[in-house]
Design an enzyme around this catalytic site. Structure first.
Site, PDB file in Angstrom:
ATOM      1  N   GLU A 357       0.833  -1.199   0.000  1.00 26.59           N
ATOM      2  CA  GLU A 357       0.000   0.000   0.000  1.00 26.59           C
ATOM      3  C   GLU A 357       0.869   1.250   0.000  1.00 26.59           C
ATOM      4  O   GLU A 357       0.472   2.294  -0.520  1.00 26.59           O
ATOM      5  CB  GLU A 357      -0.937   0.001   1.215  1.00 26.59           C
ATOM      6  CG  GLU A 357      -2.059   1.026   1.120  1.00 26.59           C
ATOM      7  CD  GLU A 357      -3.113   0.845   2.185  1.00 26.59           C
ATOM      8  OE1 GLU A 357      -4.212   0.351   1.857  1.00 26.59           O
ATOM      9  OE2 GLU A 357      -2.842   1.188   3.355  1.00 26.59           O
ATOM     10  N   HIS A 389       6.876 -27.057   2.651  1.00 27.40           N
ATOM     11  CA  HIS A 389       6.042 -28.123   2.088  1.00 27.40           C
ATOM     12  C   HIS A 389       4.930 -27.547   1.226  1.00 27.40           C
ATOM     13  O   HIS A 389       3.928 -28.207   0.967  1.00 27.40           O
ATOM     14  CB  HIS A 389       5.473 -28.983   3.219  1.00 27.40           C
ATOM     15  CG  HIS A 389       6.533 -29.667   4.016  1.00 27.40           C
ATOM     16  ND1 HIS A 389       7.004 -30.928   3.706  1.00 27.40           N
ATOM     17  CD2 HIS A 389       7.257 -29.255   5.086  1.00 27.40           C
ATOM     18  CE1 HIS A 389       7.952 -31.267   4.563  1.00 27.40           C
ATOM     19  NE2 HIS A 389       8.128 -30.269   5.411  1.00 27.40           N
ATOM     20  N   LYS A 509     -13.980   1.579  -3.890  1.00 32.25           N
ATOM     21  CA  LYS A 509     -14.978   1.992  -2.895  1.00 32.25           C
ATOM     22  C   LYS A 509     -16.135   2.738  -3.557  1.00 32.25           C
ATOM     23  O   LYS A 509     -17.309   2.502  -3.257  1.00 32.25           O
ATOM     24  CB  LYS A 509     -14.332   2.903  -1.847  1.00 32.25           C
ATOM     25  CG  LYS A 509     -13.348   2.250  -0.912  1.00 32.25           C
ATOM     26  CD  LYS A 509     -12.831   3.299   0.066  1.00 32.25           C
ATOM     27  CE  LYS A 509     -11.768   2.762   0.987  1.00 32.25           C
ATOM     28  NZ  LYS A 509     -11.252   3.806   1.890  1.00 32.25           N
TER      29      LYS A 509
END
EC number: 5.3.1.9
Length: 550
Positions: A357, A389, A509
């Site tokens: 960000e 793994h 938004k």
């Protein structure tokens, strides 16, 4: 000499690095260590309780010298001083970025617009400490007089990632009298599962939103309020079960929270830099005011190291500059953060916000396009040994060059047989394997069938750093977070991006606010999106049903 406003690629210091890259790129880490067996001791630095070994990065001492010269040419010392002085280094929003003031000691003077902010910081910390002690001791009770057994932090982004990460990282230091949960996602499942087995009479919600209007946070807070009132049945209960971390007193009152239980912070604190502000109230309740002071002391120690240490021995500067080298020159545009401590399992997620960000920008601070080089790297990771793994296959033998940050501790908080030696053996082994690999000749010497030799060969030359500390604790965590905070700032100065704004989150938004009205409209709305979005909205409206089983 070029000044800070010149395009990066034109600076003599950058051109010198490009020339140097042509010399260094063909060199394998095997060759670098063979030429210089003492490299592991010299390409290392120490500060604020952390030890950084960057000898397995694809750099030489000359690389570091040239990177430091670039930092000086780009004005890092001056920009660093400006940040510490409280100047408006967040250019696009016209704000200071003064998270360092959050951990300044009493009596130090740091001004924003001519006003010393340190007394205000400590006034909030003192109020937080008093409240935390009340909750921890049982003096603070819920509406029915019962003590608080569960604290639920409701926030999103920096109001969630930092506190959630800190709680898990410091679990060994937390009170076991109180449980802590964290709700962030607007998906109702997050809140529903968080409160499913809780007793409302023993639950305290911390609602963290500076404006008290954040969509996700206030949606969750409203639903939490309804859940509480459904059980307790009296509006007065809200004031005993909800606390606000906000600066909007009017909205806090409207919600039903007593402003005496509102803890504020400031515009000069960015969300992703706020875990040591009032946003850290859940952390203080969990580890106690003393533990929180240790956390702040760790932040402060790294702040001072970043401010005072020469760049060539400065941990945040080195991490940041090597990150620029990897992402913008060497082509390693992704960083795997690999903490070999289960308590740090959310640290990579925290760093995703802090780094991506901050520096995931395509224009410079002045608005010019970034051209000819990358900016913020992609950060991700998992704790060791789980990742071994999972995705380490790609790290060792994949076609992508991934830089790695290993993080480990010399002493464990949970001595259990030989567990810790096995854990740390894996950390050291992975760094060695990434750096040196295994040649075809070595594979054959082990008796590998010829058909399998290509599959059993490891190219090596994969860059990594290792960060070691004695033991994980509040102070160590503070220093570790501050290390990356200042590394991000260092990179932002080199790339000339504003590391303290986040305009990239705004468009989604705005569109979501428009679309939610279309989703909730009783009649089919007239849609004017692209064909794909229109079709998705129509399908959702047709198929969403009215129950969980639909």
């Amino acid at each position: 000499m070029a000044d800070r406003n010149d395009p990066l690629l034109r600076t003599p210091a950058w051109r010198a690095l490009e020339t140097h890259l042509a010399e260094v790129r063909p060199l394998h880490l095997r060759e670098l260590f063979a030429r210089d067996p003492g490299r592991g001791d010299r390409l290392a630095a120490e500060g604020a309780g952390l030890y950084l070994d960057y000898s397995k990065q694809r750099v030489t001492e000359e690389t570091v010298r040239l990177l430091v010269a670039l930092a000086e040419a780009r004005g890092l010392p001056g920009r660093r001083a400006a940040m510490f002085r409280g100047e408006k280094v967040n250019a696009t929003e016209g704000r200071a970025a003064l998270h360092v003031a959050l951990r300044a000691p009493r009596g130090e003077r740091i001004e924003v617009d001519g006003k010393d902010v340190v007394p205000e910081v400590h006034a909030v910390l003192d109020r937080m400490a008093a409240f935390a002690e009340q909750v921890r001791s049982g003096a603070w009770t819920g509406f029915t007089g019962r003590r608080i057994r569960t604290v639920v932090n409701v926030g999103i982004g920096g109001s969630d990632l930092g506190p959630a990460m800190a709680y898990r990282a410091l679990r060994a230091y937390t009170t076991r009298e109180i449980a802590f949960r964290f709700v962030s996602n607007v998906d109702g499942t997050d809140l529903a599962e968080a409160v499913r087995d809780l007793d409302p009479a023993e639950t305290l919600f911390l609602v963290a939103s500076k404006t008290f209007t954040t969509l996700e946070t206030m949606t969750n807070a409203a639903s939490a309020r309804a859940w509480l009132l459904a059980a307790l049945g009296d509006e007065r209960a809200v004031a005993r079960h909800f606390v606000a971390i906000s600066t909007n007193e009017a909205e806090v009152r409207r919600f039903g929270i007593d402003p005496a239980n509102m803890f504020g912070f400031w515009d000069w604190v960015g969300g992703r830099y706020s875990m040591d502000s009032a946003i850290g109230l859940s952390t203080m309740i969990a580890v106690g005011p003393g533990g929180f002071r240790e956390l702040l002391a760790g932040f402060r120690a790294m702040d001072e190291h970043f401010r005072d240490a020469p760049l060539e021995r400065n941990l945040p500067a080195l991490v940041g500059l090597i990150g620029v080298w990897n992402a913008s020159l060497l082509g390693a545009e992704t960083v795997a953060v690999l903490p070999y401590d289960q308590y740090l399992d959310r640290f990579p997620a925290y760093l995703q916000q802090l780094t991506m960000e901050s520096n995931g920008k395509r224009v410079t601070a002045s608005g010019a396009p970034v051209e000819g080089h990358g900016t913020g790297a992609i950060y991700w990771g998992e704790p060791g040994t789980n990742g071994q793994h999972s995705f380490y296959q790609l790290l060792h033998q994949g076609t992508h060059l991934v830089a790695c940050d290993f993080i480990g501790f010399c002493r464990t908080l949970n001595p259990l047989g030989r567990h810790h030696d096995l854990l740390m053996a894996n950390l050291f082994a992975q760094g060695e394997a990434l750096a040196f690999g295994k040649t075809a000749e070595e594979a054959r010497a082990e008796g590998t069938p010829e058909a399998l030799v290509p599959h059993r060969t490891f190219p090596g030359n994969r860059p990594s750093s290792t960060i070691l500390a004695d033991r994980l604790g509040p102070g160590t965590l503070g220093a570790l977070v501050a290390l990356y905070e200042h590394a991000v700032f260092t990179q932002g100065v080199i790339w000339d991006v504003d590391s303290f704004d986040q305009w990239g989150v705004e468009l989604g938004k705005v569109l979501a606010n428009r679309i939610v009205k279309e989703l909730e409209a009783p009649a089919d709305p007239a849609l004017a999106h692209d064909g794909s979005t229109n079709a998705l909205i129509r399908r959702y409206r047709a198929r969403r049903g009215g129950s969980a089983s639909s």
